[in-house]
Scaffold this motif. Sequence first.
Motif, short mmCIF file in Angstrom:
data_model
loop_
_atom_site.label_atom_id
_atom_site.label_comp_id
_atom_site.label_asym_id
_atom_site.label_seq_id
_atom_site.Cartn_x
_atom_site.Cartn_y
_atom_site.Cartn_z
N LEU A 1 0.84 -1.20 0.00
CA LEU A 1 0.00 0.00 0.00
C LEU A 1 0.87 1.25 0.00
CD1 LEU A 1 -2.96 1.02 0.23
CD2 LEU A 1 -2.64 1.02 2.71
N TRP A 2 0.44 2.25 -0.74
CA TRP A 2 1.09 3.56 -0.77
C TRP A 2 0.17 4.59 -0.13
CZ3 TRP A 2 5.92 4.87 -2.83
CH2 TRP A 2 6.59 3.85 -3.51
N LEU A 3 0.79 5.57 0.54
CA LEU A 3 0.06 6.65 1.19
C LEU A 3 0.51 7.98 0.58
CD1 LEU A 3 0.58 5.38 4.85
CD2 LEU A 3 -1.40 4.93 3.37
N ASP A 4 -0.37 8.65 -0.12
CA ASP A 4 -0.09 9.94 -0.77
C ASP A 4 1.21 9.95 -1.58
OD1 ASP A 4 -2.39 11.27 0.00
OD2 ASP A 4 -1.51 12.16 1.79
N PRO A 5 1.43 8.98 -2.45
CA PRO A 5 2.66 9.00 -3.27
C PRO A 5 2.57 10.05 -4.37
CG PRO A 5 1.26 7.19 -3.95
CD PRO A 5 0.58 7.81 -2.76
N HIS A 6 3.74 10.56 -4.77
CA HIS A 6 3.80 11.57 -5.83
C HIS A 6 3.71 10.95 -7.22
CE1 HIS A 6 4.66 14.61 -2.87
NE2 HIS A 6 5.74 13.98 -2.47
N ASP A 7 4.09 9.68 -7.33
CA ASP A 7 4.07 9.01 -8.63
C ASP A 7 2.91 8.03 -8.68
OD1 ASP A 7 6.55 10.27 -9.38
OD2 ASP A 7 7.57 8.83 -8.07
N ARG A 8 2.46 7.74 -9.89
CA ARG A 8 1.33 6.83 -10.07
C ARG A 8 1.68 5.45 -9.53
NH1 ARG A 8 -2.20 6.04 -15.61
NH2 ARG A 8 -3.47 4.29 -14.89
N GLN A 9 0.73 4.87 -8.76
CA GLN A 9 0.93 3.55 -8.15
C GLN A 9 -0.31 2.68 -8.38
OE1 GLN A 9 3.78 2.73 -7.05
NE2 GLN A 9 4.75 4.75 -6.87
N PRO A 10 -0.17 1.35 -8.24
CA PRO A 10 -1.32 0.46 -8.45
C PRO A 10 -2.45 0.71 -7.44
CG PRO A 10 0.73 -0.78 -8.55
CD PRO A 10 1.09 0.58 -8.05
N VAL A 11 -2.09 0.85 -6.14
CA VAL A 11 -3.09 1.09 -5.10
C VAL A 11 -2.53 2.14 -4.14
CG1 VAL A 11 -4.47 0.10 -3.25
CG2 VAL A 11 -3.89 -1.30 -5.24
N ALA A 12 -3.31 3.19 -3.89
CA ALA A 12 -2.82 4.25 -3.02
C ALA A 12 -3.97 4.90 -2.26
CB ALA A 12 -2.07 5.31 -3.82
N VAL A 13 -3.69 5.28 -1.02
CA VAL A 13 -4.59 6.12 -0.24
C VAL A 13 -4.28 7.57 -0.58
CG1 VAL A 13 -5.20 6.93 2.07
CG2 VAL A 13 -4.87 4.48 1.66
N VAL A 14 -5.30 8.33 -0.93
CA VAL A 14 -5.16 9.78 -1.12
C VAL A 14 -5.88 10.45 0.05
CG1 VAL A 14 -5.75 11.76 -2.57
CG2 VAL A 14 -4.95 9.62 -3.61
N SER A 15 -5.12 11.14 0.88
CA SER A 15 -5.68 11.67 2.13
C SER A 15 -6.62 12.84 1.90
CB SER A 15 -4.56 12.08 3.08
OG SER A 15 -3.81 13.16 2.53
N HIS A 16 -6.34 13.67 0.89
CA HIS A 16 -7.23 14.80 0.60
C HIS A 16 -6.90 15.32 -0.79
CE1 HIS A 16 -3.62 16.78 2.18
NE2 HIS A 16 -4.02 17.89 1.60
N ALA A 17 -7.64 16.32 -1.25
CA ALA A 17 -7.61 16.69 -2.67
C ALA A 17 -6.68 17.85 -3.01
CB ALA A 17 -9.02 17.01 -3.16
N HIS A 18 -5.82 18.29 -2.10
CA HIS A 18 -4.84 19.30 -2.48
C HIS A 18 -3.87 18.72 -3.51
CE1 HIS A 18 -5.50 22.00 1.26
NE2 HIS A 18 -6.11 22.51 0.21
N ALA A 19 -3.43 19.56 -4.43
CA ALA A 19 -2.69 19.09 -5.61
C ALA A 19 -1.43 18.32 -5.26
CB ALA A 19 -2.34 20.28 -6.51
N HIS B 1 -0.98 16.21 -3.07
CA HIS B 1 -1.29 14.88 -2.55
C HIS B 1 -2.02 14.01 -3.57
CE1 HIS B 1 -0.37 15.55 1.83
NE2 HIS B 1 -0.40 16.79 1.38
N VAL B 2 -2.30 14.57 -4.73
CA VAL B 2 -3.17 13.89 -5.71
C VAL B 2 -2.34 13.37 -6.88
CG1 VAL B 2 -4.93 14.33 -7.45
CG2 VAL B 2 -5.28 15.11 -5.11
N GLN B 3 -2.70 12.17 -7.33
CA GLN B 3 -2.08 11.57 -8.51
C GLN B 3 -3.13 10.61 -9.12
OE1 GLN B 3 -0.38 11.25 -11.37
NE2 GLN B 3 1.41 11.92 -10.18
N ARG B 4 -2.97 10.32 -10.41
CA ARG B 4 -3.89 9.40 -11.09
C ARG B 4 -3.44 7.96 -10.88
NH1 ARG B 4 -3.86 14.01 -14.32
NH2 ARG B 4 -5.94 14.74 -14.99
N HIS B 5 -3.70 7.41 -9.72
CA HIS B 5 -3.34 6.03 -9.44
C HIS B 5 -4.34 5.08 -10.09
CE1 HIS B 5 -0.63 7.87 -6.60
NE2 HIS B 5 -1.64 8.41 -5.94
N ASP B 6 -3.93 3.83 -10.25
CA ASP B 6 -4.85 2.84 -10.82
C ASP B 6 -6.07 2.67 -9.93
OD1 ASP B 6 -3.00 2.54 -12.83
OD2 ASP B 6 -2.10 0.72 -11.99
#
Length: 323
Positions: free
Chosen positions: A16-34, A36-41
């Motif tokens: 599991l990834w938490l707020d990663p900067h790069d696209r990942q297969p599965v990630a938690v996005v904590s909130h919608a500020h730019a 913290h956001v990425q187009r994860h799978d």
Amino acid sequence: MQVLYQRGIHLPGPSLWLDPHDRQPVAVVSHAHADHVQRHDHVLTSVATAAMMRLRGVTRCRFHTLQFGRPEDLGDARVTLYPAGHILGSAQALVEWQGTRLLYSGDFKLRPGLSAEPVEVPKADVVIMETTFGRPRYRFPEAREVMEDMRRFCRTTLNQGCVPVLFCYSLGKGQEVLAGLEGADFPIYLHSKHWEMASLYRDFGVKLPPFQKYQPGQRLDGVLLCAAGCRKSQWFNNLVGVRTAYVSGWAIDSGACYRFGTHAAFPLSDHADYDDLLEYVRLTEAKSIYTVHGFADQFSADLRRKGLWSEPLREPGPQLTLF
């Protein structure tokens, strides 16, 4: 549980990834500020955050929305989101795996706000916490007092025949400022980005005072809320008699008006201040604390002086295994 920092927080055990900067297969996005956001799978997030991401054009990913406080099994791990109090929909993530409870704070705030869900802090063994304002000098005044000062600035500016402009982020800070202007005896105008997000907040049931979208060239007889970047726009440069103010926790620093290039600065933050960072650690009852962002090194050192195990997370990243 192993913790790695690789342009975001990686938990190899539960994959599991938490707020990663790069696209990942599965990630938690904590909130919608730019930042913290990425187009994860696959994106695990709150309902409000998913709506904000879509509004901001992040659509090429599969959203898996979680209700606050309801555990969700992810392989052999369990993930539960809790409100973080930062902005609407902001979440902490509690990850339970092989008997260890790891809590990722994301950006958070303990002080109650007007436009976000109140924070709920669960117990954990390990905490990864943001420390944006992790130095003792960052102790914020009461938000009510800051709001009163802001309203006074607007009223005085209007009485002088000028236009008050409050610079604030279009997501989160803008809605908090707007909510704080409830009952104001002057019109409230919002830049288009602020207007879109305020409309979404209202759709989620957040109580906001009347507001209207500002149309470039329109005569202003009230306060305008917009991002500081609008100063580069031609429509902004065409405004006459403007008095500006910046709304940020960094306004507590001396020389803030000079730094921001404004007539005034108001220390209203959607992050925890130093005392609340310490209180957050106490509430979690965690024995191991990782710090990220801001003054991570300084705050981690303060925790060690208090007898706690703490390390800042940075590239290439320390790791900890708990049994």
